[in-house]
Structure formats: structure tokens, C-alpha cells
Design a protein around this motif. Sequence first.
Motif, mmCIF file in Angstrom:
data_model
loop_
_atom_site.group_PDB
_atom_site.id
_atom_site.type_symbol
_atom_site.label_atom_id
_atom_site.label_comp_id
_atom_site.label_asym_id
_atom_site.label_seq_id
_atom_site.Cartn_x
_atom_site.Cartn_y
_atom_site.Cartn_z
ATOM 1 N N ILE A 113 0.862 -1.189 0.000
ATOM 2 C CA ILE A 113 0.000 0.000 0.000
ATOM 3 C C ILE A 113 0.894 1.232 0.000
ATOM 4 O O ILE A 113 1.754 1.388 0.862
ATOM 5 C CB ILE A 113 -0.928 0.024 1.226
ATOM 6 N N ASP A 114 0.683 2.127 -0.967
ATOM 7 C CA ASP A 114 1.446 3.371 -1.054
ATOM 8 C C ASP A 114 0.901 4.357 -0.021
ATOM 9 O O ASP A 114 -0.214 4.850 -0.137
ATOM 10 C CB ASP A 114 1.326 3.949 -2.471
ATOM 11 N N GLU A 115 1.685 4.616 1.033
ATOM 12 C CA GLU A 115 1.258 5.509 2.107
ATOM 13 C C GLU A 115 1.946 6.876 2.040
ATOM 14 O O GLU A 115 1.945 7.624 3.029
ATOM 15 C CB GLU A 115 1.553 4.873 3.469
ATOM 16 N N THR A 116 2.496 7.217 0.888
ATOM 17 C CA THR A 116 3.241 8.471 0.765
ATOM 18 C C THR A 116 2.356 9.675 1.077
ATOM 19 O O THR A 116 2.744 10.559 1.853
ATOM 20 C CB THR A 116 3.805 8.598 -0.653
ATOM 21 N N GLU A 117 1.163 9.706 0.486
ATOM 22 C CA GLU A 117 0.280 10.853 0.717
ATOM 23 C C GLU A 117 -0.181 10.920 2.161
ATOM 24 O O GLU A 117 -0.331 12.007 2.727
ATOM 25 C CB GLU A 117 -0.926 10.790 -0.233
ATOM 26 N N ARG A 118 -0.422 9.758 2.791
ATOM 27 C CA ARG A 118 -0.845 9.769 4.194
ATOM 28 C C ARG A 118 0.263 10.330 5.081
ATOM 29 O O ARG A 118 0.008 11.095 6.011
ATOM 30 C CB ARG A 118 -1.211 8.360 4.652
ATOM 31 N N LYS A 119 1.522 9.953 4.793
ATOM 32 C CA LYS A 119 2.644 10.474 5.562
ATOM 33 C C LYS A 119 2.751 11.992 5.405
ATOM 34 O O LYS A 119 3.021 12.726 6.373
ATOM 35 C CB LYS A 119 3.951 9.807 5.110
ATOM 36 N N LYS A 120 2.535 12.473 4.176
ATOM 37 C CA LYS A 120 2.572 13.916 3.951
ATOM 38 C C LYS A 120 1.465 14.624 4.721
ATOM 39 O O LYS A 120 1.667 15.709 5.284
ATOM 40 C CB LYS A 120 2.437 14.214 2.449
ATOM 41 N N THR A 121 0.276 13.988 4.749
ATOM 42 C CA THR A 121 -0.844 14.575 5.485
ATOM 43 C C THR A 121 -0.556 14.632 6.973
ATOM 44 O O THR A 121 -0.851 15.621 7.659
ATOM 45 C CB THR A 121 -2.118 13.752 5.224
ATOM 46 N N GLU A 122 0.040 13.554 7.522
ATOM 47 C CA GLU A 122 0.404 13.542 8.937
ATOM 48 C C GLU A 122 1.374 14.676 9.254
ATOM 49 O O GLU A 122 1.228 15.366 10.275
ATOM 50 C CB GLU A 122 1.031 12.198 9.306
#
Length: 546
Positions: A113-122
Motif C-alpha cells: 500500500i502506497d502511504e506516501t500521501e498519508r505520511k505527507k498529510t500527517e
Amino acid sequence: RQSQTELQLIINAMPILISYVDAEERFRLNNAAYLDWYGLTPQELYGRTIREVIGEEAYFLRAPYIAEALAGRSCSFSFYTPHRDGSTRHALMNYLPRHGADGAVNGFYIFVIDETERKKTEEALRNLNETLEERVSARTEQLAQANERLQNEMFERERAEDALRHAQKMEAVGQLTGGIAHDFNNMLTGIIGSLDLMQRYIANGRADEIGRFTEAAVSSANRAAALTHRLLAFSRRQSLDRKQLHVNELVHSLEDLIRRTKGDAIELQLRLPEDLWPVSTDVSQLENALLNLVINARDAMPEGGTLLIQTANVYLDSSDITILEPVKAGEYVMLAVSDNGTGMTPSIRSKAFDPFFTTKPIGQGTGLGLSMIYGFAQQSGGHVSLDSVPGQGTCVRLYLPRLLEPAPEISSVETAEPIAASSSGETAIVVEDDPAVRMLVLDLLKELGYKTFEAENAKTALPVLESVQRVDLLVTDVGLPGMNGRQLAEIARQHRPGLKVLFMTGYAQIAAERQGFLEEGMDMVAKPFVLEVLASKIRKLSNPTL
């Protein structure tokens, strides 16, 4: 060949990266997302080893997890890994072993699962909160230097800032953690279980029977795609099914269930005035809120006490109740649940409405009860207040706006149809809110020779469990909406002391090791699970000597 083509179409439609490698670590199956990540064609990737594709350095980091998977143990981990476009992405990886007919591990599935955007949001939310604290601190210092004439204004500003900080915290935590793990595990169970059964049916020459499993896998995959989009949303709330309701009638309809739930050592008192105003709200949500408050009050009185449920017509303005959000002045119906139990300290009381905060042991509370009530009240245009004193008890008041133009009354209480008794054979009831998971478990139980009943929540299951219908096994999800699976099993065993119970959970696998959760004749299986594991658990419960 047609079934294999359909299987490839299904996994290509999924938003996550999916691959399968054999015991020699060679790629044998990949979906379109996996190929796109590395910029390879199926012919370029098929048959190559993991080491050849990702390189020595990346393989060295993954080697321990690969060894775990080939040893038959599932594992999950996160890495920053390069993408074909030259960027570095944060990926959540899951390795799930695949067992052959002889039980030996013949490879493992890879889910990424690509979590790049979630990390940026965090990170963005973290920076926002840090900046907010700096602005609040600067403003507080300025107000502290103001003269006495500005003291009242300073108080109101500090209250507004506290409300903003609390609201942002609730929204951020709800976005990042609110039920995502549980829902995604349900979807993976629907996908993996459907694919597993499709492979079995194809191997047994029953390819014409795989249609329903194909539909279940596609449905779960589509919901997984929708879920990944909602991860980027700043606020996610469910719509309410509003109906006219007389709160006193709802309380009376639940009185028998409340009396069974509270325990013999607790006295129930009702104070329900006859002239109570009607409200417009979601009946099911209000039922869940009341039952959650009753269960919390019961747990706060382990040695017994008094449980008081009362209603009243009230008029509120900003001076009437102490809550963080502003109060819209007007007429409200109050529903209050009080106990004279252990009470809360100020530090615990300040966190009572935070999602996932609980003082109960693992499995006896999800920490979502009061936060769900808070969100329900906000969506309904109402409010919640909490008063608690250590050693004296707690009172939670839920305020719902008065319905000024009542519609024709419609009964909101549903009656359960009687269920015919089973003539012979062992009987199981499956309680699961996810349709795909429920279908898979029911199909397996039927293959094992069980007569089955199904329910999507505890409320639907209770009439069967409290009837004279034969039930030998209860298979239930722990994280059910409203009353959870552990509470359902507790009530069921009051009527059926010898009932076997198998819990399914998408939360913590170690919950099965915690004292106080599993009793004699109970077991637990963690989602996602392969059907062999589930079947083994069921056989062991039915015959403990195995």
C-alpha cells in the motif's frame, strides 16, 4: 483459462500492489499496479527473483521478512522505497504465506500500500498543530498584559481557542485512525478468502460455481479503492437516518435488554416525564448511544449501585452547560445516564471523548463509545456534557434539539420474527457486519456440516440466541457496530452457558493472550485469515481433544 483471466482482471482492478512469489523467491503473479511501480512488463518480471528485481541493498533489508513468510508466518513492515518515476515512496508491505495441499509453504503473497500521501498529510497536520500552539501562546501572552477591563474578553478568547484545538485534534485523529484498520482487514479477508475458494473450486472442476466469489472479491476491491481515497479526506462522517422519535418510548423498548445487561447487583431507576417533547434523530444511533452509556455505567459499579436513566425538557444557552463547542440557544430534550460508581479523575475526564481512549482492559472496551456519542450529538445539532467526581459517580447528558413540527407518529421499534427450531445437526450463528466476510464464513461452516444462521449485528442476533432454537457455536466479529462481539457473547452465555464462541478480530492478535477476554470454550482468530486456520479453530472448539 477463463477463470485465470477473470482472476487477473480482478487483481488488476485493485488499487494496491499484489504479487506472488514461489518458494524460490521468483515472481509468478503480478497485478498491473505492481508492474507499473517498477516500470516492467509481465514478461520482464515473470520468473525473476526478488533479489534480481530490487537489488542487493533493498533485498538485504527485506531478507528477514522474506524468511518469516517462507517459514509460514505473516509479517507487516514499512519502508521508503524507490519508484520508477525517480521519487521515493513510503510503502506498507504485507507478506502472507501460501500453503500447498500438503500444508507446506510453497510461496507467499505480497500486498503493498502506497502511504506516501498519508505520511505527507500527517506531517502537514503536525506542522499545523505546532503553528497553532505558537499562535495561541503568543495571543495568551498579549492578553495577560492587558488591563482588567479586558479580562472577560480574554476568558472568551481562551475558551474559543480551546474549542478550536479540541475540534482539530478530534478531526485529525478521526481521519488517521477511525476504524481504518478494522475496515481494511475486513476487505482483505473478503478478497483473500474469495481468491482462495476460487482456486479450490477450479482445482476441483467446479469453475462454474465461482461467480459469487468473483463478485465478492470485486466488491471488496472497490470498497478498498474508495477507502484509500477517503484516507486523504480531512473529515469523514456518516449521514444520519432521521426519524421522529419519542425518547421515552425508545427507553421503554430497551428496558428488558438494559435490565439483562446491568447485572443483579445494580438497581435500575427510570425518571421519564410524560410531557417529553419529540425529537428528530437516527433511532439506531441513539439506541447505540444509550446502550454504550449503560454499559459504561455498569462497568463503573463492579460492587453494585444505582443506574439512573432520566429525560427532561430543557432550555439551553451558553451559560447552562460546560462543554467545548458553542451552544446554540434553544429547546432540547435531555437524556441522562447516571451512576454512583468509581467516577473519573480530572485527567481522565479531560480525555473521555478522545477516540480510542479507554481505561478498560483489552477486549472490554474499544475506546470509541463516548467519541461516537460526541460525533452523533454534533451531527444531530445537539450537545453532550459529562460530570464526574472520583468515588461519587458519573453523569453523561445527551441533548437533542426539540422537533417543533411533529410528523405523524411511526413506531421505531422492530419486532423479530420467530425462528423455526432445528431438527438435527449442529447449528452455528455468524455475526459479522461485513457481507463478504460473512458469506465466506457461512460457506465454510456449511462445508463442515453445520446448519447456519447469519446476522449483521448483535441486535439482529439476540432474538436467535435468546430463543429455544438450537445453537452450538457462535462465530462473531469483535468490532461490531453498537454492542460489540464480546458483550454479545456475554449475554448469549447467560442463556446458553455451554455455548462455544469463536471471535474474529481485525485489531490486535495478542488480545487472545490477555487475561479476562477469552473464557473456557472460547477462541479467537485474527483477520485476515486463511480458511484452513478458521476451519481448524472451529474443529478445535467443537472437539477440544483434537
